[in-house]
Write a protein that holds these residues in place. Structure first.
Motif, PDB file in Angstrom:
ATOM      1  N   MET A  18       0.831  -1.209   0.000  1.00  0.00           N
ATOM      2  CA  MET A  18       0.000   0.000   0.000  1.00  0.00           C
ATOM      3  C   MET A  18       0.862   1.254   0.000  1.00  0.00           C
ATOM      4  O   MET A  18       0.589   2.207  -0.744  1.00  0.00           O
ATOM      5  CB  MET A  18      -0.933   0.001   1.220  1.00  0.00           C
ATOM      6  N   VAL A  19       1.888   1.249   0.832  1.00  0.00           N
ATOM      7  CA  VAL A  19       2.789   2.401   0.902  1.00  0.00           C
ATOM      8  C   VAL A  19       3.499   2.593  -0.442  1.00  0.00           C
ATOM      9  O   VAL A  19       3.580   3.714  -0.962  1.00  0.00           O
ATOM     10  CB  VAL A  19       3.798   2.237   2.059  1.00  0.00           C
ATOM     11  N   ILE A  20       3.987   1.508  -1.005  1.00  0.00           N
ATOM     12  CA  ILE A  20       4.664   1.594  -2.306  1.00  0.00           C
ATOM     13  C   ILE A  20       3.705   2.084  -3.385  1.00  0.00           C
ATOM     14  O   ILE A  20       4.036   2.979  -4.174  1.00  0.00           O
ATOM     15  CB  ILE A  20       5.282   0.232  -2.678  1.00  0.00           C
ATOM     16  N   LEU A  21       2.500   1.519  -3.408  1.00  0.00           N
ATOM     17  CA  LEU A  21       1.511   1.903  -4.410  1.00  0.00           C
ATOM     18  C   LEU A  21       1.127   3.373  -4.267  1.00  0.00           C
ATOM     19  O   LEU A  21       0.994   4.087  -5.272  1.00  0.00           O
ATOM     20  CB  LEU A  21       0.273   1.006  -4.277  1.00  0.00           C
ATOM     21  N   GLN A  22       0.982   3.828  -3.044  1.00  0.00           N
ATOM     22  CA  GLN A  22       0.645   5.238  -2.808  1.00  0.00           C
ATOM     23  C   GLN A  22       1.757   6.143  -3.317  1.00  0.00           C
ATOM     24  O   GLN A  22       1.498   7.233  -3.801  1.00  0.00           O
ATOM     25  CB  GLN A  22       0.392   5.437  -1.309  1.00  0.00           C
ATOM     26  N   ARG A  23       2.999   5.696  -3.225  1.00  0.00           N
ATOM     27  CA  ARG A  23       4.151   6.509  -3.672  1.00  0.00           C
ATOM     28  C   ARG A  23       4.292   6.522  -5.194  1.00  0.00           C
ATOM     29  O   ARG A  23       4.589   7.550  -5.777  1.00  0.00           O
ATOM     30  CB  ARG A  23       5.439   5.979  -3.056  1.00  0.00           C
ATOM     31  N   ILE A  24       4.113   5.345  -5.830  1.00  0.00           N
ATOM     32  CA  ILE A  24       4.367   5.271  -7.272  1.00  0.00           C
ATOM     33  C   ILE A  24       3.123   5.505  -8.132  1.00  0.00           C
ATOM     34  O   ILE A  24       3.243   5.828  -9.306  1.00  0.00           O
ATOM     35  CB  ILE A  24       5.022   3.929  -7.672  1.00  0.00           C
ATOM     36  N   TRP A  25       1.930   5.338  -7.541  1.00  0.00           N
ATOM     37  CA  TRP A  25       0.699   5.498  -8.316  1.00  0.00           C
ATOM     38  C   TRP A  25      -0.380   6.124  -7.432  1.00  0.00           C
ATOM     39  O   TRP A  25      -1.369   5.486  -7.106  1.00  0.00           O
ATOM     40  CB  TRP A  25       0.265   4.152  -8.873  1.00  0.00           C
ATOM     41  N   VAL A  27      -3.409   7.668  -6.919  1.00  0.00           N
ATOM     42  CA  VAL A  27      -4.660   8.008  -7.599  1.00  0.00           C
ATOM     43  C   VAL A  27      -5.562   8.801  -6.652  1.00  0.00           C
ATOM     44  O   VAL A  27      -5.765   8.411  -5.506  1.00  0.00           O
ATOM     45  CB  VAL A  27      -5.386   6.722  -8.066  1.00  0.00           C
ATOM     46  N   ALA A  28      -6.110   9.892  -7.127  1.00  0.00           N
ATOM     47  CA  ALA A  28      -7.082  10.712  -6.397  1.00  0.00           C
ATOM     48  C   ALA A  28      -6.562  11.125  -5.022  1.00  0.00           C
ATOM     49  O   ALA A  28      -7.101  10.746  -3.990  1.00  0.00           O
ATOM     50  CB  ALA A  28      -8.420   9.980  -6.275  1.00  0.00           C
ATOM     51  N   VAL A  29      -5.541  11.939  -4.997  1.00  0.00           N
ATOM     52  CA  VAL A  29      -4.926  12.407  -3.749  1.00  0.00           C
ATOM     53  C   VAL A  29      -5.869  13.378  -3.042  1.00  0.00           C
ATOM     54  O   VAL A  29      -6.438  14.270  -3.665  1.00  0.00           O
ATOM     55  CB  VAL A  29      -3.571  13.102  -4.052  1.00  0.00           C
ATOM     56  N   LEU A  30      -6.034  13.169  -1.748  1.00  0.00           N
ATOM     57  CA  LEU A  30      -6.866  14.083  -0.960  1.00  0.00           C
ATOM     58  C   LEU A  30      -6.211  15.458  -0.882  1.00  0.00           C
ATOM     59  O   LEU A  30      -4.985  15.560  -0.847  1.00  0.00           O
ATOM     60  CB  LEU A  30      -7.020  13.553   0.473  1.00  0.00           C
ATOM     61  N   PRO A  31      -7.013  16.517  -0.805  1.00  0.00           N
ATOM     62  CA  PRO A  31      -6.437  17.849  -0.595  1.00  0.00           C
ATOM     63  C   PRO A  31      -5.750  17.903   0.773  1.00  0.00           C
ATOM     64  O   PRO A  31      -6.064  17.119   1.671  1.00  0.00           O
ATOM     65  CB  PRO A  31      -7.639  18.790  -0.649  1.00  0.00           C
ATOM     66  N   ALA A  32      -4.833  18.833   0.944  1.00  0.00           N
ATOM     67  CA  ALA A  32      -4.004  18.914   2.152  1.00  0.00           C
ATOM     68  C   ALA A  32      -4.836  18.963   3.432  1.00  0.00           C
ATOM     69  O   ALA A  32      -4.512  18.287   4.408  1.00  0.00           O
ATOM     70  CB  ALA A  32      -3.089  20.128   2.075  1.00  0.00           C
ATOM     71  N   ASP A  33      -5.918  19.734   3.456  1.00  0.00           N
ATOM     72  CA  ASP A  33      -6.714  19.823   4.682  1.00  0.00           C
ATOM     73  C   ASP A  33      -7.443  18.504   4.979  1.00  0.00           C
ATOM     74  O   ASP A  33      -7.654  18.164   6.131  1.00  0.00           O
ATOM     75  CB  ASP A  33      -7.698  20.995   4.621  1.00  0.00           C
ATOM     76  N   GLY A  34      -7.780  17.756   3.976  1.00  0.00           N
ATOM     77  CA  GLY A  34      -8.427  16.456   4.172  1.00  0.00           C
ATOM     78  C   GLY A  34      -7.454  15.365   4.596  1.00  0.00           C
ATOM     79  O   GLY A  34      -7.838  14.408   5.266  1.00  0.00           O
ATOM     80  N   ARG A  35      -6.194  15.515   4.213  1.00  0.00           N
ATOM     81  CA  ARG A  35      -5.190  14.494   4.560  1.00  0.00           C
ATOM     82  C   ARG A  35      -4.942  14.412   6.058  1.00  0.00           C
ATOM     83  O   ARG A  35      -4.719  13.330   6.593  1.00  0.00           O
ATOM     84  CB  ARG A  35      -3.884  14.746   3.816  1.00  0.00           C
ATOM     85  N   VAL A  36      -4.985  15.540   6.744  1.00  0.00           N
ATOM     86  CA  VAL A  36      -4.763  15.525   8.197  1.00  0.00           C
ATOM     87  C   VAL A  36      -5.883  14.752   8.889  1.00  0.00           C
ATOM     88  O   VAL A  36      -5.633  13.871   9.721  1.00  0.00           O
ATOM     89  CB  VAL A  36      -4.656  16.963   8.761  1.00  0.00           C
ATOM     90  N   LEU A 102      -6.833   4.731   4.393  1.00  0.00           N
ATOM     91  CA  LEU A 102      -7.377   6.062   4.653  1.00  0.00           C
ATOM     92  C   LEU A 102      -6.267   7.040   5.041  1.00  0.00           C
ATOM     93  O   LEU A 102      -6.201   8.156   4.531  1.00  0.00           O
ATOM     94  CB  LEU A 102      -8.429   5.978   5.767  1.00  0.00           C
ATOM     95  N   ALA A 103      -5.376   6.600   5.908  1.00  0.00           N
ATOM     96  CA  ALA A 103      -4.281   7.465   6.363  1.00  0.00           C
ATOM     97  C   ALA A 103      -3.337   7.851   5.223  1.00  0.00           C
ATOM     98  O   ALA A 103      -2.775   8.945   5.242  1.00  0.00           O
ATOM     99  CB  ALA A 103      -3.499   6.771   7.474  1.00  0.00           C
ATOM    100  N   LEU A 104      -3.185   6.983   4.240  1.00  0.00           N
ATOM    101  CA  LEU A 104      -2.292   7.287   3.120  1.00  0.00           C
ATOM    102  C   LEU A 104      -2.864   8.365   2.198  1.00  0.00           C
ATOM    103  O   LEU A 104      -2.132   9.009   1.460  1.00  0.00           O
ATOM    104  CB  LEU A 104      -1.961   6.015   2.335  1.00  0.00           C
ATOM    105  N   GLY A 105      -4.177   8.558   2.251  1.00  0.00           N
ATOM    106  CA  GLY A 105      -4.786   9.704   1.584  1.00  0.00           C
ATOM    107  C   GLY A 105      -4.921   9.632   0.074  1.00  0.00           C
ATOM    108  O   GLY A 105      -5.110  10.668  -0.561  1.00  0.00           O
ATOM    109  N   THR A 106      -4.795   8.440  -0.505  1.00  0.00           N
ATOM    110  CA  THR A 106      -5.050   8.293  -1.938  1.00  0.00           C
ATOM    111  C   THR A 106      -5.933   7.071  -2.153  1.00  0.00           C
ATOM    112  O   THR A 106      -6.099   6.229  -1.269  1.00  0.00           O
ATOM    113  CB  THR A 106      -3.750   8.124  -2.757  1.00  0.00           C
TER     114      THR A 106
END
Length: 151
Positions: A18-25, A27-36, A102-106
């Protein structure tokens, strides 16, 4: 080979993927205020899921029954959350994976949550249920009638 496919091993491998996938692909990144908010909410889900899974793993150890997915069942356990779901350890692991996603935000890490669910639903659980049915017969059939597989 079965040791590599034990649910906790697959869980940890899924978190890494999941961490690797979030880094290399990502998809649909949450806006900064939503990531927190997603990071904190995800952390709560991870903690809750791990508590549920570990609580029931310790229950198995305390009553002296087999916890290995590929081993033979020792005792039909109906204590703890087993009174409400036949698979609280898988449910806890799935909840914790959802928290990581959810925590990874994508969106992309959710593919691994789906993969773990499908693996549990289509392979781990049916394998365990066949063994439990063979070992406990009518008692297990009654339990299945009264308690749902997930929630």
């Amino acid at each position: 080979m079965q040791r590599l496919l034990l649910p906790p091993v697959v869980w940890f491998a899924s978190v890494g993927a999941m961490v690797i996938l979030q880094r290399i692909w990502p998809v649909a990144v949450l806006p900064a205020d939503g990531r927190v908010l997603a990071w904190w909410a995800g952390g709560v889900l991870v903690l809750a899921g791990l508590v549920v899974a570990q609580w029931h793993a310790r229950l198995f150890r305390r009553i002296g029954t087999n916890i290995n997915t590929f081993g033979e069942p020792g005792t039909l356990t109906t204590a703890g959350l087993f009174a409400h779901t036949r698979n609280p350890m898988y449910l806890g692991m799935l909840l914790a994976l959802a928290g990581v996603a959810l925590a990874l935000g994508t969106l992309s890490p959710w593919l691994l949550v789906l993969q773990f669910f499908v693996l549990a639903q289509c392979w781990y659980i049916p394998l365990e249920e066949r063994k439990l049915a063979a070992r406990f017969g009518r008692q297990y059939a009654d339990y299945c009638r009264d308690v749902r597989r997930w929630i």
